[in-house]
Write an enzyme that holds these catalytic residues in place. Structure first.
Site, PDB file in Angstrom:
ATOM      1  N   LYS A 134       0.905  -1.315  -0.023  1.00 12.57           N
ATOM      2  CA  LYS A 134       0.027   0.103   0.105  1.00 12.57           C
ATOM      3  C   LYS A 134       0.981   1.281  -0.161  1.00 12.57           C
ATOM      4  CE  LYS A 134      -4.330  -1.211   0.417  1.00 12.57           C
ATOM      5  NZ  LYS A 134      -5.283  -0.633  -0.710  1.00 12.57           N
ATOM      6  N   ASP A 162      -0.632  -0.014  -4.611  1.00 14.38           N
ATOM      7  CA  ASP A 162      -1.871   0.627  -4.582  1.00 14.38           C
ATOM      8  C   ASP A 162      -2.074   1.634  -3.766  1.00 14.38           C
ATOM      9  OD1 ASP A 162      -4.671   0.927  -4.370  1.00 14.38           O
ATOM     10  OD2 ASP A 162      -5.066  -1.022  -3.564  1.00 14.38           O
ATOM     11  N   ASP A 214      -9.100   0.026 -10.420  1.00 15.43           N
ATOM     12  CA  ASP A 214      -9.609  -0.769  -9.404  1.00 15.43           C
ATOM     13  C   ASP A 214     -11.055   0.021  -9.128  1.00 15.43           C
ATOM     14  OD1 ASP A 214     -10.577  -1.800  -7.153  1.00 15.43           O
ATOM     15  OD2 ASP A 214      -8.903  -1.570  -5.952  1.00 15.43           O
ATOM     16  N   LYS A 236     -13.059  -6.862  -7.912  1.00 10.36           N
ATOM     17  CA  LYS A 236     -13.459  -7.538  -6.665  1.00 10.36           C
ATOM     18  C   LYS A 236     -14.803  -7.821  -6.814  1.00 10.36           C
ATOM     19  CE  LYS A 236     -10.854  -4.292  -3.576  1.00 10.36           C
ATOM     20  NZ  LYS A 236      -9.792  -3.816  -4.546  1.00 10.36           N
TER      21      LYS A 236
HETATM   22  O1  164 Z   1      -5.902  -6.682  -3.840  1.00 11.49           O
HETATM   23  C1  164 Z   1      -5.467  -7.251  -2.667  1.00 11.49           C
HETATM   24  O2  164 Z   1      -4.080  -7.919  -3.128  1.00 11.49           O
HETATM   25  C2  164 Z   1      -5.881  -7.255  -1.489  1.00 11.49           C
HETATM   26  C3  164 Z   1      -7.030  -6.470  -1.222  1.00 11.49           C
HETATM   27  C4  164 Z   1      -6.843  -5.164  -1.100  1.00 11.49           C
HETATM   28  O3  164 Z   1      -5.665  -4.429  -1.345  1.00 11.49           O
HETATM   29  C5  164 Z   1      -7.874  -4.360  -1.029  1.00 11.49           C
HETATM   30  C6  164 Z   1      -9.377  -4.867  -0.668  1.00 11.49           C
HETATM   31  C7  164 Z   1     -10.233  -3.919   0.146  1.00 11.49           C
HETATM   32  C8  164 Z   1     -10.072  -2.669   0.157  1.00 11.49           C
HETATM   33  C9  164 Z   1      -8.752  -2.044   0.285  1.00 11.49           C
HETATM   34  O4  164 Z   1      -8.368  -1.811   1.178  1.00 11.49           O
HETATM   35  C10 164 Z   1      -7.663  -2.728  -0.710  1.00 11.49           C
HETATM   36  C11 164 Z   1      -7.813  -1.912  -2.199  1.00 11.49           C
HETATM   37  O5  164 Z   1      -8.050  -0.800  -2.294  1.00 11.49           O
HETATM   38  O6  164 Z   1      -7.955  -2.723  -3.130  1.00 11.49           O
HETATM   39 MG    MG Z   2      -7.027  -1.099  -4.805  1.00  8.18          MG
END
Ligand code: 164
Ligand code: MG
Length: 321
Positions: A134, A162, A214, A236
């Site tokens: 992150k 990310d 995303d 997702k």
């Molecule tokens: O994508 C991944 O490797 C794990 C999931 C992840 O990073 C996330 C899941 C849900 C919300 C956020 O905190 C974050 C994202 O922003 O993608």
């Molecule tokens: Mg993301």
């Protein structure tokens, strides 16, 4: 005869899980179990606060109404709420044995940014060394220095980053300045670096660092098209909807030459183990982004291989139907 059970769950989260500037103390959701002719199928319905538009209460009501009709022998259309459509379609697919059982349990480990923790995690990782970090939570310069350090220290490491749209163009530039140009192609992608899509595109063009969409997938004008600098889309399923909708997104991405990464919306181990199966089925060869179980203090119904967290069974759940 059809049978349907619905449960509510609440799982304590690890201290310090912050989503969109809000601490998430517990993960709350629903678990559905459909039964017919001695078979059953499970699904998880867990809208993610700050990301899903629908509330858990709206999901509960829509699910109860759908289950009522389904138990009467009807084939009601899936509710439009994405989290409900996802969970019910998983339960139906399990019941009809349409969701392949084999899962992709290797996943890109989430790294908090502590280099020592990342090194030991990578040492234990079989195969491809891909990790996710992150960025955008602290100073952009600090992020740049950290990412550069990780790429320098582990020559076969590829990083997924990310930023959740955290940066202005200037901050994004400050980040990129610290990344050795020779290593920039080892950043597999950075998700949504800037506040706007146009600024993110400009960042990719200026820095040579590939980006991924995303948040953009949930915007009405989003299209799956090939664009310079855009390598990947992060899908997702809890935010997308039914398995059919997820499959359509993956197909649209692949048709445009984009890599599709199946990613978690912080589902419990039940939902995560289904997501590994979805990833193995729809995106073979691409590591999913599912390393979020360790943010929780317990697993639910089905264990994730190797996890030491306690496993809650149905007796831990509140029966709603
Ligand atoms: O994508 C991944 O490797 C794990 C999931 C992840 O990073 C996330 C899941 C849900 C919300 C956020 O905190 C974050 C994202 O922003 O993608
Ligand atoms: Mg993301």
């Amino acid at each position: 005869m059809r049978r349907a059970r619905l449960f509510a769950y609440q799982i304590p989260m690890d201290a310090g899980v912050v989503l969109r500037h809000q601490r998430l103390k517990t993960r709350d959701g629903l678990v559905v179990c459909l039964g017919e002719e001695g078979r059953d199928g499970w699904g998880e319905i867990a809208p993610l606060p700050g990301f899903s538009q629908e509330s858990l209460e709206a999901c509960r009501q829509a699910t109860l109404a759908w289950l009522e009709a389904w138990c009467c022998g009807q084939h009601p259309p899936l509710p439009s709420l994405p989290a409900v459509a996802f969970g019910l379609s998983c339960a139906l697919a399990e019941l009809e044995q349409q969701l392949p059982v084999a899962g992709e349990y290797r996943t890109a480990p989430l790294c908090t940014g502590d280099p020592d923790a990342l090194f030991s995690m990578l040492a234990a990782l079989p195969g491809e060394k891909v990790a996710k970090v992150k960025v955008g939570l602290y100073e952009a310069v600090r992020d740049g220095m950290l990412v550069n350090l990780l790429l320098e220290a582990v020559p076969d490491l590829r990083l997924r980053l990310d930023a959740n749209r955290a940066w202005t163009p200037l901050k994004a530039q400050q980040f990129a300045k610290y990344i050795n140009p020779a290593w920039r192609d080892r950043i597999a992608f950075i998700e949504e670096p800037c506040h706007t899509r146009d600024a993110s595109r400009a960042f990719a063009a200026d820095s040579g660092i590939a980006i991924a969409w995303d948040e953009s997938l949930r915007e009405p004008d989003f299209r799956f098209v090939a664009e310079p600098g855009v390598r990947t889309v992060v899908i997702k399923p809890t935010l997308t909807g039914s398995l059919q909708a997820v499959r359509a997104q993956v197909q649209a991405a692949h048709a445009a030459g984009l890599e599709a990464v199946i990613s978690s919306s912080l589902e419990s181990s039940l939902g995560l183990t289904q997501l590994t199966r979805i990833a193995a089925w729809l995106t073979p060869g691409t590591l999913p982004g599912l390393d979020t179980l360790s943010l929780m203090q317990a697993q639910l119904i089905r264990p994730w291989p190797g996890s030491a967290l306690p496993l809650y069974g149905v007796e831990h759940l509140e029966a709603l139907r």
